[in-house]
Design an enzyme around this catalytic site. Structure first.
Site: not given
Ligand code: AMP
Length: 115
Positions: A33, A89, A96, A102, A104
């Site tokens: 992440d 999420n 989300q 995805h 985590h």
């Molecule tokens: P969510 O809130 O479950 O949709 O989490 C999305 C996650 O994606 C967050 O923890 C972000 O920090 C992560 N994220 C967004 N863009 C990138 C990226 N380019 N590379 C790695 N992680 C990312």
């Protein structure tokens, strides 16, 4: 299955955006992440574009099972022996932000209670 050019995780899967990849299978990819919330914070995504775990469950329950198994494999490879948390999420109330399913994988320190 579509791979929208606007989807950040589709672009990582395609190699169009950089990411620190930690594991890959035929159907899933794991990468760190960008904004880690714990000492270990890895995201595991299906390579196919599915907006969230609900869409994934509807489209391909076997892929959902593989995604979870691959998340467990990441936790083991990261040696999260003290424990870890798998988080999906889903939707606005859960916060989300990326609408490509995805998991985590969080660990490396006590995470506090949820629920
Ligand atoms: P969510 O809130 O479950 O949709 O989490 C999305 C996650 O994606 C967050 O923890 C972000 O920090 C992560 N994220 C967004 N863009 C990138 C990226 N380019 N590379 C790695 N992680 C990312």
């Amino acid at each position: 299955v579509t791979s929208p050019s606007s989807c950040v995780f589709c672009r990582i899967v395609a190699g169009e955006l950089p990411a620190e990849r930690v594991a890959e299978t035929e159907r899933t990819l794991a990468f760190r992440d960008l904004a880690p919330q714990a000492p270990t914070h890895v995201l595991v995504v299906p390579k196919a574009h599915l907006a969230d775990v609900g869409a994934l469950a509807d489209a391909d329950a076997e892929l959902l099972a593989a995604l979870m198994a691959d998340a467990v494999a990441v936790a083991r490879a990261e040696q999260l022996d003290g424990g870890y948390r798998l988080v999906l999420n889903t939707g606005a109330d859960a916060g989300q932000t990326v609408f490509h399913a995805h998991v985590h994988v969080l660990g490396g320190q006590p995470l506090g209670r949820l629920g």
